[in-house]
Design a protein around this motif. Sequence first.
Motif, mmCIF file in Angstrom:
data_model
loop_
_atom_site.group_PDB
_atom_site.id
_atom_site.type_symbol
_atom_site.label_atom_id
_atom_site.label_comp_id
_atom_site.label_asym_id
_atom_site.label_seq_id
_atom_site.Cartn_x
_atom_site.Cartn_y
_atom_site.Cartn_z
ATOM 1 N N ASP A 1 0.854 -1.195 0.000
ATOM 2 C CA ASP A 1 0.000 0.000 0.000
ATOM 3 C C ASP A 1 0.889 1.244 0.000
ATOM 4 N N TRP B 1 -2.325 -1.924 -3.616
ATOM 5 C CA TRP B 1 -3.425 -0.986 -3.382
ATOM 6 C C TRP B 1 -3.293 0.227 -4.292
ATOM 7 N N GLU C 1 -11.821 1.872 -3.441
ATOM 8 C CA GLU C 1 -10.373 1.705 -3.617
ATOM 9 C C GLU C 1 -10.199 0.334 -4.223
ATOM 10 N N ILE D 1 -7.381 -3.070 -5.360
ATOM 11 C CA ILE D 1 -6.121 -3.791 -5.243
ATOM 12 C C ILE D 1 -5.901 -4.505 -6.569
ATOM 13 N N LYS E 1 -6.930 0.207 5.929
ATOM 14 C CA LYS E 1 -7.511 -0.778 5.028
ATOM 15 C C LYS E 1 -8.224 -1.868 5.831
#
Length: 194
Positions: free
Chosen positions: A24, A67, A109, A111, A140
Motif C-alpha cells: 500500500d 493498493w 479503492e 487492489i 484498510k
Amino acid sequence: MQKIINGTENKSCLSKRYPTLLIDPPWDVMQKGTYGAINHYNLMTIKQIKSMPIQDLAEDNSHCWLWVTNGTLRYGYDVLEAWGFTPRSIFTWAKLRMGLGTYLRNCTEHILLGTRGKTPVLCKNQINFGVFPVQDHSHKPEEIHKIVERVSPGPYLELFARRRQPGWDVWGNEIDSDIIIPGYPVPKYSAKAL
C-alpha cells in the motif's frame, strides 16, 4: 533466519523471499486540497515506488497485491510491471459513504493482483469486490488479509503496513518492521530484523 536485504557493492541479497506481497504505497499523485494523504504521512513519487527492490523481496513465482486509488489506478499497472509482475485482476473495496472527488465522488479503492512466474491460485471462487466499513484515514480492511490468504500462498509480507496481522511479516513506518530495505528507512525495526 534473519530477514534482511543488505546493500553491498550496489547489490541486494535477501535471506528470505516471499511468494505473496501486499503493498500500500503512499502515492504522491494528484495531492490537492486539505484532505490529501500529504496531511497524514510522507509520500513517494512514482519513480521512488518503481525503484523499490520488490523483485528482491518476491520469489520467482509470486503474487503481488497492490493498493491503488481511483487517481492512481493507471500508475498501478505501470508499477506492477516495473516490479516484474503481470497485472491479472482487480479487487474493489466498496465504501458505503460519500467520498471525495472532483468529477465523481469516489467511494471505492482497488487492489491490483499481479503474478510473476507460475504461482498457483489457491481459491478460484473469490469474487472481486467487497463492502467493508471505512475507519480512520488510509486504514484498510483487515478482511483483505483473509482474502489474500485464501487466494495466494504464504508466507506473506505486507509493505507499508500499519498493523500486524497474525502470520504476516511487515515493513512500515508505523510498526516494528521485520525486514530492512536499504535506502528506505523506517523509524524502528523489530528484534526479528536485527
